[in-house]
Scaffold this active site. Structure first.
Site, PDB file in Angstrom:
ATOM      1  N   ARG A   3      -3.586 -10.606   4.525  1.00 17.27           N
ATOM      2  CA  ARG A   3      -3.978 -11.937   5.012  1.00 17.27           C
ATOM      3  C   ARG A   3      -2.777 -12.807   5.381  1.00 17.27           C
ATOM      4  NH1 ARG A   3      -8.516 -11.021   1.142  1.00 17.27           N
ATOM      5  NH2 ARG A   3     -10.400 -10.988   2.410  1.00 17.27           N
ATOM      6  N   HIS A  43       0.835  -1.209   0.000  1.00 17.00           N
ATOM      7  CA  HIS A  43       0.000   0.000   0.000  1.00 17.00           C
ATOM      8  C   HIS A  43       0.873   1.263   0.000  1.00 17.00           C
ATOM      9  CE1 HIS A  43      -2.681  -2.937   2.281  1.00 17.00           C
ATOM     10  NE2 HIS A  43      -3.471  -2.566   1.285  1.00 17.00           N
TER      11      HIS A  43
END
Ligand code: PAF
Length: 282
Positions: A182, A33
């Site tokens: 995740r 990100h």
């Protein structure tokens, strides 16, 4: 950096901005990100991030409830990278029951769409809402979610949205595992094994570059090897980059040369996905 949580507040803050670069996220930010945020700075005077875990894109048995929510740490990471962070509540994004959705092309029902029915419909609907709310000139998404990026490009092109979409390269851990929120669900042993997904994709890429053209066989071998190592494989496929269809299926007899190998598989309870691009030169 300003944190805003309502659409009205955000619109007021962005009213005079002329070049907005936008990175939508579900939070639990990692280097993937942050890499997009740094890229965004080159595409706008005002860099906006959103953090919203979108219930519409999770299936009933998926991890919406346990999806990591780390707002304070996320804001600290964004401090020097974003001008504005939009953190809406579920009520702010969905003040009434959402009954209007984006209808997507068939590819949205394949691959991840086959394993996660409704996922892309929920994703595309929230992305369209976020693009309408932020009205950026450029929006950036990671290539790790390759099918998501493809669907967003179709959404923007076919609905004539005035935004440029940029795909950021996948950021990987030192051993090659694609960064993902995740990954933190993995046990120590699973984390050790997880890198095999990328190694297998790289092996397939090399085989194709060395002349292998029997993609069916390559795919089948990959599934067998992974299954034998304890993975539950959703898919391992070689597709065209441009339309995510099997190579050679569309656009006349001219086989496409820009391919991508896409894979999704579960290790224990954790579903991982990854991809590598392959450009044929012969
Ligand atoms: O990739 C994600 O994090 C999400 O799918 C997105 C694009 C932010 C939409 O909720």
């Amino acid at each position: 950096m300003q944190v805003v949580s309502t659409v009205a507040e955000l619109r007021a803050r962005l009213a005079d901005e002329r070049a907005i670069a936008f990175v939508p996220t579900m939070g639990n930010l990692h280097e993937g990100h942050l890499n997009l945020m740094r890229l965004a700075r080159g595409h706008g005077n005002c860099v906006v991030a959103s953090i919203f875990v979108n219930p519409l894109q999770f299936g009933p048995n998926e991890d919406f409830e346990k999806y990591p929510r780390t707002l304070e740490a996320d804001c600290a990471k964004l401090q020097s990278l974003a001008d504005v962070v939009f953190v809406p509540s579920i009520n702010e994004m969905y003040p009434a029951q959402q009954t209007v959705f984006v209808e997507l092309p068939q590819i949205a029902n394949e691959l991840d769409g086959a394993s996660r029915p409704g996922h892309f419909r929920g994703m595309a609907t929230v992305v369209l809402k976020l693009l309408n709310i932020v009205q950026p000139h450029t929006a950036l998404f990671g290539k790790k979610d390759y099918q998501q990026l493809h669907i967003i490009r179709q959404l923007v092109a076919q609905l004539n949205l005035p935004v440029r979409i940029i795909g950021g390269e996948t950021v990987r851990a030192a051993d090659g595992l694609a960064l993902s929120s995740r990954n933190q669900y993995l046990s120590k042993a699973e984390r050790g094994e997880a890198v095999f997904l990328y190694q297998m994709l790289q092996g397939m890429r090399l085989a194709i570059l060395q002349g292998e053209r029997d993609f069916e066989r390559l795919q089948q071998q990959a599934v067998e090897v992974m299954s034998a190592r304890g993975w539950a494989v959703d898919y391992v496929v070689v597709r065209n980059q441009s339309d995510l269809l099997p190579p050679g299926v569309v656009q006349g007899s001219q086989a496409q040369r820009d391919l991508v190998i896409l894979a999704a598989a579960r290790l224990g309870n954790t579903r991982l996905l990854d991809n590598v691009e392959v450009c044929l030169v012969d």
